[in-house]
Design a protein around this motif. Structure first.
Motif, mmCIF file in Angstrom:
data_model
loop_
_atom_site.group_PDB
_atom_site.id
_atom_site.type_symbol
_atom_site.label_atom_id
_atom_site.label_comp_id
_atom_site.label_asym_id
_atom_site.label_seq_id
_atom_site.Cartn_x
_atom_site.Cartn_y
_atom_site.Cartn_z
ATOM 1 N N LEU A 288 0.823 -1.208 0.000
ATOM 2 C CA LEU A 288 0.000 0.000 0.000
ATOM 3 C C LEU A 288 0.857 1.258 0.000
ATOM 4 O O LEU A 288 0.554 2.233 -0.697
ATOM 5 N N VAL B 51 2.458 1.638 -3.607
ATOM 6 C CA VAL B 51 1.479 2.033 -4.617
ATOM 7 C C VAL B 51 1.001 3.460 -4.385
ATOM 8 O O VAL B 51 0.931 4.266 -5.319
ATOM 9 N N SER B 52 0.679 3.804 -3.139
ATOM 10 C CA SER B 52 0.156 5.148 -2.887
ATOM 11 C C SER B 52 1.210 6.219 -3.125
ATOM 12 O O SER B 52 0.929 7.235 -3.769
ATOM 13 N N CYS B 53 2.431 6.007 -2.654
ATOM 14 C CA CYS B 53 3.480 7.017 -2.854
ATOM 15 C C CYS B 53 3.830 7.185 -4.333
ATOM 16 O O CYS B 53 3.967 8.314 -4.820
ATOM 17 N N THR C 131 1.938 6.475 -6.960
ATOM 18 C CA THR C 131 0.806 7.055 -7.684
ATOM 19 C C THR C 131 0.684 8.550 -7.410
ATOM 20 O O THR C 131 0.464 9.343 -8.340
ATOM 21 N N ILE C 132 0.846 8.947 -6.165
ATOM 22 C CA ILE C 132 0.773 10.367 -5.837
ATOM 23 C C ILE C 132 1.913 11.131 -6.485
ATOM 24 O O ILE C 132 1.720 12.227 -7.036
#
Length: 141
Positions: free
Chosen positions: A28, A31-33, A35-36
């Protein structure tokens, strides 16, 4: 170079868990870092032709629209069974996810496709007589 590394980390995060167990919080976080970061770099690279900032009217209308959305979801839950609400939310998430992923992957696909394919376009006409009496809506892909 850093954005290429972010894309590579996203691709590796999709492939590596098939062979090596990676804890879910780590996945998580990756993916989040990534994508941001990719979204921030791509949005900063666009030229600002028009201001897309919220106006005061938009800020005032946000709670009203959010309340209407939550109330409509409450009504859906009360009227339909839990399974149908789950199906509707799943369909919505699939469509939004597909649109988001296709938008993120657009630069990669554009870089690897031949130039003659990017110049092809398709035009069509969809008759919308139910909403307009005289005019048909046209689209171009």
């Amino acid at each position: 170079l850093v954005i290429a590394l972010a894309f590579a980390m996203l691709a590796a995060e999709c492939i590596v868990p098939e062979f090596l167990p990676i804890p879910t919080p780590v996945q998580l976080l990756i993916v989040s870092c990534c994508t941001i970061y990719i979204g921030a770099v791509r949005s900063a690279s666009y030229e600002k032709e028009s201001s897309d900032a919220f106006t005061h009217k938009d800020a005032y209308m946000f709670p009203v629209i959010a309340s209407a959305a939550l109330f409509s979801l409450y009504l859906l839950i009360r009227i339909l069974s839990k399974e149908w609400v789950n199906y509707l939310l799943l369909a919505y998430m699939i469509l939004v996810g597909f649109a988001a992923i296709s938008h993120v992957l657009r630069p990669i696909v554009a870089a690897i496709t031949p130039t003659f394919l990017s110049s092809l376009s398709y035009s069509g006409r969809i008759p919308i007589r139910y909403f307009r009496e005289k005019d048909d809506s046209t689209f171009t892909i």
